[in-house]
Enzyme design. Sequence first.
Site, PDB file in Angstrom:
ATOM      1  N   ILE A 165       7.360 -36.146 -19.743  1.00  0.00           N
ATOM      2  CA  ILE A 165       8.325 -36.758 -20.675  1.00  0.00           C
ATOM      3  C   ILE A 165       7.964 -38.229 -20.808  1.00  0.00           C
ATOM      4  O   ILE A 165       7.599 -38.880 -19.823  1.00  0.00           O
ATOM      5  CB  ILE A 165       9.790 -36.571 -20.189  1.00  0.00           C
ATOM      6  CG1 ILE A 165      10.775 -37.194 -21.191  1.00  0.00           C
ATOM      7  CG2 ILE A 165      10.024 -37.127 -18.796  1.00  0.00           C
ATOM      8  CD1 ILE A 165      12.235 -36.795 -20.956  1.00  0.00           C
TER       9      ILE A 165
ATOM     10  N   GLU B 135       8.657 -32.014 -10.913  1.00  0.00           N
ATOM     11  CA  GLU B 135       8.314 -32.889  -9.799  1.00  0.00           C
ATOM     12  C   GLU B 135       8.016 -34.265 -10.366  1.00  0.00           C
ATOM     13  O   GLU B 135       7.518 -34.392 -11.483  1.00  0.00           O
ATOM     14  CB  GLU B 135       7.129 -32.334  -8.993  1.00  0.00           C
ATOM     15  CG  GLU B 135       5.898 -32.123  -9.806  1.00  0.00           C
ATOM     16  CD  GLU B 135       5.047 -30.967  -9.310  1.00  0.00           C
ATOM     17  OE1 GLU B 135       5.535 -30.128  -8.553  1.00  0.00           O
ATOM     18  OE2 GLU B 135       3.875 -30.932  -9.726  1.00  0.00           O
TER      19      GLU B 135
ATOM     20  N   ASN C  24       9.168 -43.376  -9.025  1.00  0.00           N
ATOM     21  CA  ASN C  24       9.587 -43.429 -10.428  1.00  0.00           C
ATOM     22  C   ASN C  24      11.117 -43.412 -10.520  1.00  0.00           C
ATOM     23  O   ASN C  24      11.746 -42.421 -10.892  1.00  0.00           O
ATOM     24  CB  ASN C  24       8.981 -42.265 -11.216  1.00  0.00           C
ATOM     25  CG  ASN C  24       9.069 -42.484 -12.714  1.00  0.00           C
ATOM     26  OD1 ASN C  24       9.866 -43.293 -13.175  1.00  0.00           O
ATOM     27  ND2 ASN C  24       8.266 -41.756 -13.468  1.00  0.00           N
TER      28      ASN C  24
ATOM     29  N   TYR D  11      17.067 -38.023 -14.372  1.00  0.00           N
ATOM     30  CA  TYR D  11      17.231 -36.603 -14.034  1.00  0.00           C
ATOM     31  C   TYR D  11      18.574 -36.363 -13.328  1.00  0.00           C
ATOM     32  O   TYR D  11      19.263 -35.393 -13.620  1.00  0.00           O
ATOM     33  CB  TYR D  11      16.063 -36.116 -13.170  1.00  0.00           C
ATOM     34  CG  TYR D  11      14.718 -36.217 -13.850  1.00  0.00           C
ATOM     35  CD1 TYR D  11      14.570 -35.890 -15.198  1.00  0.00           C
ATOM     36  CD2 TYR D  11      13.579 -36.628 -13.148  1.00  0.00           C
ATOM     37  CE1 TYR D  11      13.339 -35.991 -15.825  1.00  0.00           C
ATOM     38  CE2 TYR D  11      12.336 -36.724 -13.775  1.00  0.00           C
ATOM     39  CZ  TYR D  11      12.220 -36.406 -15.112  1.00  0.00           C
ATOM     40  OH  TYR D  11      11.007 -36.504 -15.734  1.00  0.00           O
TER      41      TYR D  11
HETATM   42  C1  LIG Z   1      11.398 -42.025 -17.542  1.00  0.00           C
HETATM   43  C2  LIG Z   1      11.634 -42.346 -19.023  1.00  0.00           C
HETATM   44  C3  LIG Z   1      11.269 -41.119 -19.843  1.00  0.00           C
HETATM   45  C4  LIG Z   1      13.123 -42.690 -19.210  1.00  0.00           C
HETATM   46  O1  LIG Z   1      13.344 -42.921 -20.600  1.00  0.00           O
HETATM   47  P1  LIG Z   1      14.482 -43.929 -21.128  1.00  0.00           P
HETATM   48  O2  LIG Z   1      14.785 -43.559 -22.528  1.00  0.00           O
HETATM   49  O3  LIG Z   1      14.091 -45.320 -20.864  1.00  0.00           O
HETATM   50  O4  LIG Z   1      15.697 -43.490 -20.199  1.00  0.00           O
HETATM   51  P2  LIG Z   1      17.033 -44.280 -19.943  1.00  0.00           P
HETATM   52  O5  LIG Z   1      17.265 -45.291 -21.030  1.00  0.00           O
HETATM   53  O6  LIG Z   1      18.067 -43.257 -19.671  1.00  0.00           O
HETATM   54  O7  LIG Z   1      16.710 -45.083 -18.620  1.00  0.00           O
HETATM   55  C5  LIG Z   1      16.515 -44.415 -17.380  1.00  0.00           C
HETATM   56  C6  LIG Z   1      16.719 -45.424 -16.266  1.00  0.00           C
HETATM   57  O8  LIG Z   1      15.639 -46.351 -16.267  1.00  0.00           O
HETATM   58  C7  LIG Z   1      16.105 -47.681 -16.449  1.00  0.00           C
HETATM   59  N1  LIG Z   1      15.170 -48.357 -17.373  1.00  0.00           N
HETATM   60  C8  LIG Z   1      14.430 -47.759 -18.315  1.00  0.00           C
HETATM   61  N2  LIG Z   1      13.688 -48.675 -18.950  1.00  0.00           N
HETATM   62  C9  LIG Z   1      13.954 -49.845 -18.377  1.00  0.00           C
HETATM   63  C10 LIG Z   1      13.483 -51.149 -18.587  1.00  0.00           C
HETATM   64  N3  LIG Z   1      12.535 -51.415 -19.500  1.00  0.00           N
HETATM   65  N4  LIG Z   1      13.991 -52.129 -17.832  1.00  0.00           N
HETATM   66  C11 LIG Z   1      14.898 -51.843 -16.883  1.00  0.00           C
HETATM   67  N5  LIG Z   1      15.361 -50.629 -16.621  1.00  0.00           N
HETATM   68  C12 LIG Z   1      14.900 -49.641 -17.364  1.00  0.00           C
HETATM   69  C13 LIG Z   1      17.465 -47.532 -17.081  1.00  0.00           C
HETATM   70  O9  LIG Z   1      18.313 -48.620 -16.799  1.00  0.00           O
HETATM   71  C14 LIG Z   1      17.971 -46.267 -16.440  1.00  0.00           C
HETATM   72  O10 LIG Z   1      18.449 -46.531 -15.135  1.00  0.00           O
HETATM   73  P3  LIG Z   1      19.933 -46.112 -14.726  1.00  0.00           P
HETATM   74  O11 LIG Z   1      19.989 -44.596 -14.897  1.00  0.00           O
HETATM   75  O12 LIG Z   1      20.005 -46.500 -13.292  1.00  0.00           O
HETATM   76  O13 LIG Z   1      20.835 -46.815 -15.642  1.00  0.00           O
HETATM   77  C15 LIG Z   1      10.823 -43.579 -19.494  1.00  0.00           C
HETATM   78  O14 LIG Z   1      11.083 -44.643 -18.609  1.00  0.00           O
HETATM   79  C16 LIG Z   1       9.326 -43.334 -19.569  1.00  0.00           C
HETATM   80  O15 LIG Z   1       8.802 -42.880 -20.573  1.00  0.00           O
HETATM   81  N6  LIG Z   1       8.603 -43.651 -18.472  1.00  0.00           N
HETATM   82  C17 LIG Z   1       7.152 -43.502 -18.436  1.00  0.00           C
HETATM   83  C18 LIG Z   1       6.764 -42.056 -18.319  1.00  0.00           C
HETATM   84  C19 LIG Z   1       7.375 -41.389 -17.106  1.00  0.00           C
HETATM   85  O16 LIG Z   1       7.432 -41.963 -16.021  1.00  0.00           O
HETATM   86  N7  LIG Z   1       7.829 -40.127 -17.270  1.00  0.00           N
HETATM   87  C20 LIG Z   1       8.492 -39.379 -16.213  1.00  0.00           C
HETATM   88  C21 LIG Z   1       7.574 -38.650 -15.339  1.00  0.00           C
HETATM   89  S1  LIG Z   1       6.848 -37.252 -16.139  1.00  0.00           S
END
Ligand SMILES: CC(C)(COP(=O)(O)OP(=O)(O)OC[C@H]1O[C@@H](n2cnc3c(N)ncnc32)[C@H](O)[C@@H]1OP(=O)(O)O)[C@@H](O)C(=O)NCCC(=O)NCCS
Length: 154
Positions: free
Chosen positions: A72, A106, A111, A118
């Site tokens: 994702i 997983e 992360n 999740y």
């Molecule tokens: C993991 C991921 C999909 C989450 O997407 P997202 O749309 O940012 O999700 P959310 O907005 O719900 O944020 C998830 C959490 O990360 C934090 N976060 C995300 N981006 C952030 C940023 N730039 N700065 C600070 N915090 C951040 C949010 O505050 C949130 O934390 P909380 O649940 O404690 O409030 C995204 O961070 C991503 O693409 N990461 C890189 C790929 C990855 O690691 N994929 C997962 C493994 S397969």
Amino acid sequence: MSDANVRLLQSDDLSVLIHLENLCFNASWSETQLQKQLNGERNIGFAYLINQKVSGFVIFSTLFDEAELLQIGIDPALQGQGLAGNLLTQAHRELQTRQITRILLEVRDSNRAAISLYHRLGYQQDGIRKGYYPAEQGAAGLGREDAVLMSCNL
Ligand SMILES: CC(C)(COP(=O)(O)OP(=O)(O)OC[C@H]1O[C@@H](n2cnc3c(N)ncnc32)[C@H](O)[C@@H]1OP(=O)(O)O)[C@@H](O)C(=O)NCCC(=O)NCCS
């Protein structure tokens, strides 16, 4: 599908997926791996569209009534706004209509953003796979990182 912002991934999304994958991940899937995941017979992927542009994606592999969340990613410029939650909620609904009852995944122990996401979506931790991942560049430690195993019932 009911949400106009989410649609199924198609094979002609490959180039935009490659772009997003490179933006989102340090150790990303190669073009060949992505193509395989996108076109796999048992796989299903969803695109998150903002202003008609694919800004996030999620790919699952399915087997009988279970699905594994393989990957994702949300465009880093748009992270932290809850988009992944919207995308996953829609994806869960669609998987339910396809008789999927359980999702497994997983994730790297480091992360925190993904693990927090999740948990919020109802996933629980099932266990730890010690030293499962090679450490990411710049990470401290001995070169391996644990995987956190999680699942949720739909
Ligand atoms: C993991 C991921 C999909 C989450 O997407 P997202 O749309 O940012 O999700 P959310 O907005 O719900 O944020 C998830 C959490 O990360 C934090 N976060 C995300 N981006 C952030 C940023 N730039 N700065 C600070 N915090 C951040 C949010 O505050 C949130 O934390 P909380 O649940 O404690 O409030 C995204 O961070 C991503 O693409 N990461 C890189 C790929 C990855 O690691 N994929 C997962 C493994 S397969």
